[in-house]
Design an enzyme around this catalytic site. Structure first.
Site, PDB file in Angstrom:
ATOM      1  N   ASP A  52      -0.761 -22.549  45.167  1.00  0.00           N
ATOM      2  CA  ASP A  52       0.099 -21.434  45.550  1.00  0.00           C
ATOM      3  C   ASP A  52       0.332 -20.479  44.382  1.00  0.00           C
ATOM      4  O   ASP A  52       0.028 -20.792  43.232  1.00  0.00           O
ATOM      5  CB  ASP A  52       1.454 -21.950  46.040  1.00  0.00           C
ATOM      6  CG  ASP A  52       1.347 -22.764  47.324  1.00  0.00           C
ATOM      7  OD1 ASP A  52       0.336 -22.625  48.029  1.00  0.00           O
ATOM      8  OD2 ASP A  52       2.287 -23.532  47.613  1.00  0.00           O
ATOM      9  N   TYR A 110      -1.194 -33.957  41.503  1.00  0.00           N
ATOM     10  CA  TYR A 110      -0.358 -32.923  40.905  1.00  0.00           C
ATOM     11  C   TYR A 110       0.674 -33.568  39.992  1.00  0.00           C
ATOM     12  O   TYR A 110       1.118 -34.692  40.237  1.00  0.00           O
ATOM     13  CB  TYR A 110       0.390 -32.137  41.984  1.00  0.00           C
ATOM     14  CG  TYR A 110      -0.425 -31.087  42.695  1.00  0.00           C
ATOM     15  CD1 TYR A 110      -0.400 -29.757  42.282  1.00  0.00           C
ATOM     16  CD2 TYR A 110      -1.208 -31.421  43.794  1.00  0.00           C
ATOM     17  CE1 TYR A 110      -1.136 -28.785  42.946  1.00  0.00           C
ATOM     18  CE2 TYR A 110      -1.953 -30.450  44.461  1.00  0.00           C
ATOM     19  CZ  TYR A 110      -1.916 -29.132  44.022  1.00  0.00           C
ATOM     20  OH  TYR A 110      -2.645 -28.180  44.679  1.00  0.00           O
TER      21      TYR A 110
END
Length: 244
Positions: A52, A110
Site C-alpha cells: 500500500d 511483513y
C-alpha cells in the site's frame, strides 16, 4: 525470451504503493521505466506483493521478461544508477521462463516497527507509541496465536477491496521486544488490502481493553470491518521477505 528476477528494497514514503496507477507515482512504475531505458524494450514487471501507499520493502521480489540476454552485473549497476535513492535493486538473477513472482510465491512476511522512545532517526520508519513499553509482550504473543491458520479476514480488510476471497492462511505471527522497539512479525500465504495494519491495531486494542483471544475470534467470526481496531500508520510497515 529471458526471464529475470529482482530483489528490491524501497522507502515507500513518496509512493502511492507498489502497483502502477493512473494519477500517482508508484514503485513499479519507476522500476519499469528504468528497465525500459536500459533494455530498450517494453516490459511487464510483476511484483510478488502489492504494498500500500507509504509501506516500505526490505525484500520485495519482481520478475520481467526481455528478448535479449542481459549482463546482470552491468544491468544491476545501471539500473541502480537510474533509480532514485529511495529504491534499490539488491540482487538480480536469470530464472526459469515459467517463474512468476506473484503466483509462485509460497508466502509473504511483513514486519512492523513500534518505537518506545522519541527519536528523529526512528520517526520515519516506525510508529511511536510510548505506552507500549508497559504492555505484556508475552500476553500479546499469546492472544496473537489465535490468528494462525486459515481464517476469513473480512473484518481485517478494507471495505472497498475488490478481492472476493478473504480467506488467508497465517503461518506464523509473533512480537519481540528490544531496548527501543517492539517488533511485530507475520507470515501468510497472502494478505488482503490493509490487513496487516488492522491486525496490529486490533491486537493492541485487545490488550488495552484487557480482553483475551475470544475477543479476536468474535471479530473474525463477525466478518465486519467495523468490529476490528483502527489500522496503525503505514510508516512502520515493511514487506520483509517473499518465500518460494
Amino acid at each position: 525470451m529471458f526471464n529475470y528476477k529482482l530483489t528490491i528494497q524501497y522507502d515507500g514514503t513518496n509512493y502511492a504503493g507498489w502497483q502502477i496507477q493512473k494519477n500517482a507515482i508508484s514503485v513499479q512504475q519507476k522500476i519499469s521505466e528504468a528497465i525500459e531505458i536500459i533494455t530498450k524494450e517494453k516490459i511487464n514487471l510483476i511484483g510478488a506483493g502489492r504494498t500500500d501507499a507509504g509501506v516500505h520493502a526490505l525484500g520485495q521480489v519482481a520478475n520481467f521478461k526481455v528478448d535479449v540476454e542481459l549482463d546482470l552485473y552491468k544491468f544491476q549497476y545501471s539500473l541502480n544508477s537510474i533509480l532514485p535513492s529511495d529504491i534499490s535493486i539488491t540482487s538480480s538473477e536469470k530464472v526459469n521462463e515459467n517463474f512468476h513472482a506473484r503466483f509462485d510465491a509460497k508466502s509473504r512476511a511483513y514486519i512492523y516497527l513500534i518505537s518506545k522512545i522519541k527519536s528523529p532517526f526512528y520517526d520515519k520508519y516506525s510508529y511511536r507509541l510510548p505506552y507500549i513499553a508497559k504492555m505484556n509482550i508475552t500476553y500479546l504473543n499469546k492472544i496473537s496465536k489465535v490468528l494462525i491458520g486459515e481464517h476469513d479476514f473480512t473484518s481485517f480488510s478494507r471495505k472497498n477491496t475488490e478481492t472476493e476471497n478473504k480467506v488467508c492462511d497465517v503461518k506464523n505471527i509473533w512480537w519481540k521486544e528490544t531496548k527501543n522497539f517492539i517488533l511485530f512479525y507475520i507470515q501468510a500465504d497472502r494478505f488482503l488490502h490493509g490487513m496487516v495494519r488492522t491486525i496490529i491495531g486490533t491486537l493492541l486494542k485487545t490488550i488495552e481493553k484487557k480482553r483475551d483471544e475470544n475477543y479476536i475470534l468474535e471479530i473474525l467470526n463477525k466478518k465486519d470491518r467495523e468490529t476490528a481496531g483502527e489500522a496503525v500508520p503505514t510508516k512502520g510497515l515493511f514487506l520483509y521477505k517473499v518465500r518460494y
